[in-house]
Design a protein around this motif. Structure first.
Motif: not given
Length: 294
Positions: A241-249, A270-272
């Motif tokens: 199950d996917f729980e969450g994501t984020c991006e970094l630079e 990602e969807e909501s």
């Protein structure tokens, strides 16, 4: 003068002084150093001749002389022998004579008698030999140290020449993750991707606040490429199950000091686009070895 130059100067002075004594340039007669060292009668003769030489210069055997007077006397004697009125003892030779003078000045009066010097200068053939050996060892040790430093420098230059910019990512912990299992908990792990590289943390069972504390290294290919972080819940029966994501630079080299910096990043669906917890991530961008100790 650096330490090595000082040692070399003293070493050369010892060599010259040893030669001066061994070849009897301070006294009359033609006996060699080996004969002086091997025959007591020859030693007595040379001491007598050296004392006579001092007496001829107006200095009696019981007269006390300081180091400057002694050096001046030896310089004049060398000028006479070399037939060179401008001859002067070098710093190393003066330093070597000073060592012998100090060894004879046991009362530390800064003066010795002519007789003490006459006895000591012949007896100090052994001193010269020992001092010469000591200085040679110091010189060799310094040469070896310099060789090691040059080798280390060459290796460091080679390392810098082949150096690849590196990004270290510290996946520290997460909190307030959504429950994905029937027991109201999750079995979370994190996947970090950058360009074509990826790394995965270990799975921590039955928690919504996992502490992974793992560091991964990536080779930086493009500083504009973003780092993607995704948290998943392991499921042994069905798909994870996917729980969450984020991006970094990647940190900007113009303002970054190449130290590890951590921050809490919001995880989102990602969807909501709803938030699904937070993750504590550290970044260290190593882009210039000359500016960092690693």
């Amino acid at each position: 003068m650096c330490i090595r130059d000082s040692i070399n100067a003293e070493y050369m002075g010892i060599q010259n002084l040893k030669k001066m004594i061994a070849e009897s340039v301070l006294v009359k007669g033609n006996a060699t150093g080996a004969e002086v060292a091997g025959h007591k009668d020859e030693e007595k003769r040379k001491k007598a001749e050296l004392l006579k030489d001092f007496e001829a210069s107006g200095k009696m055997k019981d007269q006390r002389i300081n180091l400057a007077v002694l050096i001046d006397h030896i310089e004049k004697k060398m000028q006479e022998i070399s037939r060179n009125e401008s001859y002067q003892l070098g710093d190393g030779e003066k330093q070597a004579i000073g060592k012998i003078f100090s060894s004879l000045d046991k009362s530390n009066r800064k003066t010795i008698t002519v007789q003490e010097f006459v006895n000591g200068v012949i007896d100090n053939l052994a001193f010269c030999k020992a001092k010469q050996t000591e200085l040679q060892k110091k010189n060799n040790d310094i040469k070896a140290e310099i060789a090691d430093l040059n080798k280390q420098k060459t290796q460091e230059e080679a390392n810098i020449g082949s150096f690849q910019r590196t990004l270290k990512i510290w996946v520290k912990e997460a909190k307030n993750l959504p429950p994905m299992d029937v027991n109201g908990l999750s079995d979370p792990y994190t996947i970090v991707t950058y360009a074509s590289q990826a790394a995965k943390t270990r799975i921590i069972k039955n928690t919504l606040n996992p502490n992974w504390n793992e560091v991964f290294s990536f080779t930086v290919i493009d500083e504009k490429e973003k780092i993607h972080v995704a948290v998943w819940d392991e499921d042994t029966i069905k798909k994870d199950d996917f729980e969450g994501t984020c991006e970094l630079e990647i940190p900007d080299p113009q303002t970054d000091d190449q130290t590890m910096k951590t921050e809490w990043k919001v995880l989102y669906d990602e969807e909501s686009r709803e938030t699904t917890g937070k993750i504590n991530i550290g970044l260290q961008y190593i882009y210039d070895l000359s500016l960092i100790n690693i």
